[in-house]
Write a protein that holds these residues in place. Structure first.
Motif, PDB file in Angstrom:
ATOM      1  N   LEU A 252       0.592  -1.267  -0.219  1.00 37.82           N
ATOM      2  CA  LEU A 252       0.100   0.038  -0.059  1.00 37.82           C
ATOM      3  C   LEU A 252       0.702   1.355   0.095  1.00 37.82           C
ATOM      4  O   LEU A 252       0.407   2.375  -0.315  1.00 37.82           O
ATOM      5  N   TYR A 253       2.206   1.134   0.379  1.00 34.38           N
ATOM      6  CA  TYR A 253       3.068   2.569   0.372  1.00 34.38           C
ATOM      7  C   TYR A 253       4.095   2.224  -0.101  1.00 34.38           C
ATOM      8  O   TYR A 253       4.493   3.313  -1.251  1.00 34.38           O
ATOM      9  N   ILE A 254       5.037   1.412  -0.035  1.00 35.33           N
ATOM     10  CA  ILE A 254       6.392   1.166  -0.698  1.00 35.33           C
ATOM     11  C   ILE A 254       6.202   0.740  -2.240  1.00 35.33           C
ATOM     12  O   ILE A 254       6.802   1.510  -3.186  1.00 35.33           O
ATOM     13  N   VAL A 255       5.171  -0.054  -2.623  1.00 35.88           N
ATOM     14  CA  VAL A 255       5.173  -0.145  -4.076  1.00 35.88           C
ATOM     15  C   VAL A 255       4.531   0.879  -4.895  1.00 35.88           C
ATOM     16  O   VAL A 255       5.220   1.321  -5.952  1.00 35.88           O
ATOM     17  N   PRO A 256       3.635   1.753  -4.364  1.00 37.11           N
ATOM     18  CA  PRO A 256       2.954   2.805  -5.349  1.00 37.11           C
ATOM     19  C   PRO A 256       4.182   4.166  -5.188  1.00 37.11           C
ATOM     20  O   PRO A 256       4.387   4.576  -6.158  1.00 37.11           O
ATOM     21  N   ALA A 257       4.968   3.975  -3.947  1.00 32.80           N
ATOM     22  CA  ALA A 257       5.977   5.051  -4.084  1.00 32.80           C
ATOM     23  C   ALA A 257       7.121   4.696  -4.993  1.00 32.80           C
ATOM     24  O   ALA A 257       7.603   5.588  -5.651  1.00 32.80           O
ATOM     25  N   CYS A 258       7.466   3.707  -5.100  1.00 33.75           N
ATOM     26  CA  CYS A 258       8.469   3.010  -6.094  1.00 33.75           C
ATOM     27  C   CYS A 258       8.172   3.478  -7.442  1.00 33.75           C
ATOM     28  O   CYS A 258       8.868   3.899  -8.441  1.00 33.75           O
ATOM     29  N   LEU A 259       6.722   3.071  -7.584  1.00 38.52           N
ATOM     30  CA  LEU A 259       6.105   3.234  -9.117  1.00 38.52           C
ATOM     31  C   LEU A 259       6.108   4.819  -9.256  1.00 38.52           C
ATOM     32  O   LEU A 259       6.532   5.424 -10.701  1.00 38.52           O
ATOM     33  N   ILE A 284       0.064  13.879 -13.667  1.00 43.04           N
ATOM     34  CA  ILE A 284      -0.793  13.172 -14.214  1.00 43.04           C
ATOM     35  C   ILE A 284      -0.298  11.793 -13.894  1.00 43.04           C
ATOM     36  O   ILE A 284      -1.074  10.785 -13.450  1.00 43.04           O
ATOM     37  N   ALA A 285       0.727  11.567 -14.062  1.00 46.71           N
ATOM     38  CA  ALA A 285       1.359  10.195 -13.629  1.00 46.71           C
ATOM     39  C   ALA A 285       1.347   9.785 -12.156  1.00 46.71           C
ATOM     40  O   ALA A 285       0.658   8.660 -12.017  1.00 46.71           O
ATOM     41  N   CYS A 286       1.293  10.833 -11.297  1.00 46.58           N
ATOM     42  CA  CYS A 286       1.310  10.528  -9.811  1.00 46.58           C
ATOM     43  C   CYS A 286      -0.232  10.443  -9.775  1.00 46.58           C
ATOM     44  O   CYS A 286      -0.481   9.576  -8.773  1.00 46.58           O
ATOM     45  N   ALA A 287      -1.202  11.228 -10.250  1.00 44.16           N
ATOM     46  CA  ALA A 287      -2.703  11.078 -10.066  1.00 44.16           C
ATOM     47  C   ALA A 287      -2.964   9.575 -10.645  1.00 44.16           C
ATOM     48  O   ALA A 287      -3.933   8.959  -9.865  1.00 44.16           O
ATOM     49  N   ALA A 288      -2.476   9.230 -11.575  1.00 41.62           N
ATOM     50  CA  ALA A 288      -2.918   7.927 -12.224  1.00 41.62           C
ATOM     51  C   ALA A 288      -2.568   6.672 -11.258  1.00 41.62           C
ATOM     52  O   ALA A 288      -3.299   5.835 -11.033  1.00 41.62           O
ATOM     53  N   ILE A 289      -1.131   6.940 -10.934  1.00 43.07           N
ATOM     54  CA  ILE A 289      -0.635   5.792 -10.125  1.00 43.07           C
ATOM     55  C   ILE A 289      -1.576   5.575  -8.866  1.00 43.07           C
ATOM     56  O   ILE A 289      -1.947   4.474  -8.396  1.00 43.07           O
ATOM     57  N   TYR A 290      -1.685   6.863  -7.916  1.00 41.51           N
ATOM     58  CA  TYR A 290      -2.265   6.702  -6.822  1.00 41.51           C
ATOM     59  C   TYR A 290      -3.795   6.433  -7.061  1.00 41.51           C
ATOM     60  O   TYR A 290      -4.357   5.925  -5.938  1.00 41.51           O
ATOM     61  N   GLY A 291      -4.367   6.804  -8.106  1.00 39.46           N
ATOM     62  CA  GLY A 291      -6.012   6.569  -8.271  1.00 39.46           C
ATOM     63  C   GLY A 291      -5.964   4.933  -8.371  1.00 39.46           C
ATOM     64  O   GLY A 291      -6.874   4.399  -7.970  1.00 39.46           O
ATOM     65  N   LEU A 292      -5.074   4.661  -9.278  1.00 41.14           N
ATOM     66  CA  LEU A 292      -5.196   2.975  -9.647  1.00 41.14           C
ATOM     67  C   LEU A 292      -5.057   2.333  -8.093  1.00 41.14           C
ATOM     68  O   LEU A 292      -5.663   1.438  -7.900  1.00 41.14           O
ATOM     69  N   TRP A 293      -4.140   2.913  -7.600  1.00 44.63           N
ATOM     70  CA  TRP A 293      -3.553   2.050  -6.114  1.00 44.63           C
ATOM     71  C   TRP A 293      -4.567   2.094  -5.213  1.00 44.63           C
ATOM     72  O   TRP A 293      -4.500   1.340  -4.129  1.00 44.63           O
ATOM     73  N   PHE A 294      -5.328   3.315  -5.073  1.00 41.15           N
ATOM     74  CA  PHE A 294      -6.261   3.614  -4.051  1.00 41.15           C
ATOM     75  C   PHE A 294      -7.426   2.524  -4.281  1.00 41.15           C
ATOM     76  O   PHE A 294      -7.990   1.772  -3.445  1.00 41.15           O
ATOM     77  N   PHE A 295      -7.683   2.077  -5.651  1.00 41.59           N
ATOM     78  CA  PHE A 295      -8.617   1.127  -5.985  1.00 41.59           C
ATOM     79  C   PHE A 295      -8.122  -0.359  -5.418  1.00 41.59           C
ATOM     80  O   PHE A 295      -8.953  -1.093  -5.036  1.00 41.59           O
ATOM     81  N   ILE A 296      -6.942  -0.653  -5.942  1.00 41.66           N
ATOM     82  CA  ILE A 296      -6.281  -1.813  -5.708  1.00 41.66           C
ATOM     83  C   ILE A 296      -6.122  -2.007  -4.100  1.00 41.66           C
ATOM     84  O   ILE A 296      -6.509  -3.213  -3.561  1.00 41.66           O
ATOM     85  N   SER A 297      -5.819  -1.117  -3.221  1.00 34.79           N
ATOM     86  CA  SER A 297      -5.820  -1.198  -2.073  1.00 34.79           C
ATOM     87  C   SER A 297      -7.109  -1.417  -1.131  1.00 34.79           C
ATOM     88  O   SER A 297      -7.122  -2.096  -0.161  1.00 34.79           O
ATOM     89  N   ASN A 298      -8.254  -0.861  -1.690  1.00 33.83           N
ATOM     90  CA  ASN A 298      -9.496  -1.018  -1.227  1.00 33.83           C
ATOM     91  C   ASN A 298      -9.810  -2.566  -1.357  1.00 33.83           C
ATOM     92  O   ASN A 298     -10.393  -3.183  -0.340  1.00 33.83           O
ATOM     93  N   ARG A 299      -9.451  -3.045  -2.330  1.00 33.68           N
ATOM     94  CA  ARG A 299      -9.647  -4.456  -2.637  1.00 33.68           C
ATOM     95  C   ARG A 299      -8.685  -5.551  -1.936  1.00 33.68           C
ATOM     96  O   ARG A 299      -9.483  -6.362  -1.245  1.00 33.68           O
ATOM     97  N   LEU A 300      -7.195  -5.041  -1.665  1.00 35.18           N
ATOM     98  CA  LEU A 300      -6.445  -5.865  -0.992  1.00 35.18           C
ATOM     99  C   LEU A 300      -6.766  -5.806   0.558  1.00 35.18           C
ATOM    100  O   LEU A 300      -6.655  -6.851   1.341  1.00 35.18           O
TER     101      LEU A 300
END
Length: 722
Positions: A252-259, A284-300
């Motif tokens: 939830l934190y290290i992977v998105p930060a690395c991306l 745009i890249a930051c918003a896309a990554i964190y938006g996608l990861w927010f969706f993934i993190s909710n599922r995980l």
């Protein structure tokens, strides 16, 4: 200037934190008060900032005085904090530690104020930063290079003294059986390591920028925060929790930060222009990554592999979704499954009042020995007196309120192999007890568990109430389960009702459930010799669940009455309980009233009652007086939605309150009984006793509908006597 501002900001922040964290000190001795430590460090930061500020305009002696006081308080904070570490989780006084603490405090004062070498001056340096003038330590062969008195002073108190205290604390924790103490000392030890690392880094930074020396106090915050955490934490770090925490941090934190870092590097190398295009692309890249990861993190986070220790919502959903139409074995199985999956409880045993003076377990198909506990044991009586239905072993071992029954309670928990139990009681009548074994993780039951169990207590009680009656079903008979439950619930209500017995009033009522069971009820409660309270209304829902909620709500109203003397506040508390203590979606529509015999006055609050009628004997007329009302259970705050109203009653006047089962009942042609017919029936039967009036109106309703009632019929009639 910037370092001065940092000191003021950190000092103010710590002071604010002290007032919000005072609850952490619960159970700590006064001389180890966490709040005192935080406030003291806050004062040290503010004094450091003040000494820097005074260097701009104040006399030199004043700057020196404030600077010296600051360094003395640094040492005093360290000695007081060290004493707290050594005495961590101890309930015994430590006079020797107090003596040592004050010896070190006196030494610190002497070194700073009396030696004339540690702090000889405090002034602004050439770059405008604080400069503390201190003599170099001399030895027999000459001065020690670059080592001043203030350097040795800080190393002694922040390093050596604190290291000694930590070592003593760790040794003491190693010989303790208290897992929380051992875990807390580990956390504190990590805080000390962080403090020493920070101290060294600040000293290195000061060699390049002298202003860093004014932030030396900042090195003390890691150990303080670690101590706050250790004192407030009441959960054991189990392997499962550690694994889940690591996975959450990584995914939830290290992977998105690395991306994000990788995308920044790619964009940086792909663009020659570092202008608008570069910043827009990065955004745009930051918003896309964190938006996608927010969706993934909710599922995980919803999976068992990565869910955190906060199980309240999932546990509540599992408990409140139990279907009471199932067999008792299935219901108990669902309860056990929820506790095992979300709370991590190893064993769950439910002992129910068997009607023999003992609590006995049922459905013992897992090979465990049957639990039999006397229902009248002294320990239960003490717990009921202090209104403590959720009991953890740590509470019994430490709380003075149960010291007289500590041994029998601990013996019972040992015999039942439990670390916690939940008393399922209605007032002083115990329905059953839920025994919870040790957690699989080895963790203890903590304040978070207590909060969750308290919130869901009403549901546990419903299960216990249901099980008690299911366990005795062979005695009750083989008729329909809901008929049996209806009979028992109505009997329970009637037995606890305080009938109005005042010569000024004639009171009667009728409660007829349409399907042998329901959520409507009437209750009468004697307040004193001149006042009597009544409640009439209906809870949403049908069948067993509604009836269970009805019994619980009635009990809660009576319990709140013992603590609340304000009529309106009582209704507000009832609303809060319906929202949080009963199954989601439950609401109550009805009426709360208080009759004052001394003034012949009725005070009432309309909570969505369909009608409240008053027959005026003098004018021979019936009017509606309920006014505006609001159903309970929907709004969080109803203080502005309800009103206390009053009406003066004279001889011959009649008050009739009812639920919608009377007004909205329909005939075969689909016509509603309506308020007009109710008013007519009041006038036609006004000369009869109140109880007879209720029966005659019911007979008229049956004649009108010409069929079985589809809704419950509940009517309360109060007549002012001649």
């Amino acid at each position: 200037m910037v370092f001065m501002i940092i000191n003021f900001i950190v000092g103010a922040g710590l002071m604010a934190f002290a007032f919000t964290s005072d609850h952490v000190a619960s159970g700590q001795k006064e001389y180890t008060s966490i709040t005192n430590h935080i406030l003291m460090l806050s004062c040290v930061f503010i004094l450091m900032g003040a000494s820097m500020l005074l260097c701009y305009f104040a006399p030199r002696f004043l700057c020196l005085l404030v600077g010296r006081v600051t360094f003395v308080l640094i040492a005093w904070f360290c000695t007081g904090f060290c004493k707290a570490i050594i005495a961590y989780k101890s309930n015994k006084p430590h006079r020797f530690l107090t003596v040592v603490q004050w010896i070190l405090n006196v030494v610190a004062f002497g070194v700073i104020f009396m030696s004339g070498k540690a702090v000889t001056g405090v002034e602004n340096g050439v770059n405008g930063y604080l400069h503390v003038i201190s003599s170099v330590i001399t030895y027999i062969d000459g001065p020690i290079r670059d080592v001043t008195w203030i350097d040795a002073y800080l190393v002694f108190y922040i390093g050596l003294v604190q290291f000694t205290s930590l070592l003593m604390g760790l040794i003491r924790a190693e010989h303790s059986r208290n897992k929380l103490m051992k875990q807390g000392m580990i956390a504190i030890g990590l805080g000390f390591v962080a403090t020493w690392i920070t101290f060294v880094l600040i000293r290195i930074g000061a060699s390049y920028q002298t202003g860093f020396s004014s932030l030396i106090i900042l090195s003390l915050t890691p150990e303080l925060l670690a101590f706050v955490y250790a004192a407030s934490n009441d959960s054991i770090w189990g392997k499962t929790l550690i694994k889940r925490t690591i996975l959450r941090v990584v995914f939830l934190y290290i992977v998105p930060a690395c991306l994000v870092g990788l995308s920044f590097l790619i964009i940086y190398r792909s663009t020659n222009d570092r202008g608008t295009v570069f910043y827009v692309a990065c955004t745009i890249a930051c918003a896309a990554i964190y938006g996608l990861w927010f969706f993934i993190s909710n599922r995980l986070s919803k999976t068992d592999l990565m869910r955190d220790g906060k199980y309240e919502k999932r546990f509540e959903s599992a408990i409140t979704s139990i279907n009471f139409d199932e067999q008792s074995k299935d219901i108990e199985s669902e309860i056990k499954s929820a506790f095992r999956k979300y709370v991590g409880t190893s064993t769950i045993r439910m002992a129910i009042d068997a009607g023999t003076g003992f609590l006995e377990t049922i459905n013992d198909d897992d090979g465990e020995e049957k639990i039999t506990v006397p229902i009248d044991q002294k320990g239960f009586d003490v717990l009921l007196n202090i209104k403590h239905s959720i009991v953890f072993k740590s509470f019994i071992e430490k709380d003075y309120q149960v010291k007289d029954v500590k041994e029998p309670l601990l013996e019972m928990m040992e015999a039942t192999k439990s670390d916690a139990f939940i008393l399922l009681n209605e007032g002083r009548r115990i329905v059953g007890v839920l025994f919870l074994g040790q957690k699989v993780s080895g963790d203890v039951y903590n304040s978070y568990d207590y909060k969750v169990f308290s919130k869901l207590y009403s549901t546990f009680f419903v299960v216990g109430f249901y099980m008690k009656n299911m366990m005795n079903e062979s005695v009750v008979g083989t008729v329909n389960r809901e008929i049996r439950m209806s009979s028992q619930i109505i009997t329970s209500i009637q037995e606890n009702m305080d009938y109005i017995s005042n010569p000024k009033l004639d009171c009667g009522y009728r409660m007829v459930p349409a399907h042998n069971i329901g959520g409507e009820f009437i209750d009468m409660i004697r307040l004193n010799e001149t006042r009597h309270m009544f409640v009439i209304g209906a809870l949403s829902g049908k069948g067993i669940a509604a009836s269970m909620s009805m019994v619980i709500l009635k009990s809660v109203i009576r319990t709140n009455l013992a603590e609340t003397k304000d009529f309106k506040l009582l209704v507000e508390k009832t609303n809060s309980f319906i929202r949080t203590g009963l199954p989601k979606g439950t609401f109550f529509s009805g009426m709360f009233g208080i009759i004052d015999f001394s003034t012949d006055t009725l005070y009432y609050i309309n909570c969505g009652a369909p009608a409240l009628f008053m027959y005026n004997h003098l004018y021979n007329n019936v009017i509606e007086i309920q006014g505006e009302g609001h159903v309970l259970g929907f709004a969080k705050d109803i203080s502005n939605l309800i009103r206390v109203k009053k009406v003066k009653m004279s001889a011959g006047d009649i008050i009739l309150a009812c639920t919608d089962g009377l007004i909205e009942s329909k005939s075969l042609r689909g016509e509603s009984y309506g308020k007009t017919r109710v008013q007519s029936q009041i006038m036609e039967n006004a000369t009869y006793p109140a109880d007879k009036m209720g029966q005659f109106i019911y007979d008229n309703l049956l004649s009108f509908s010409s069929k079985a009632l589809e809704d419950d019929y509940t009517v309360l009639i109060i007549k002012q006597m001649e």
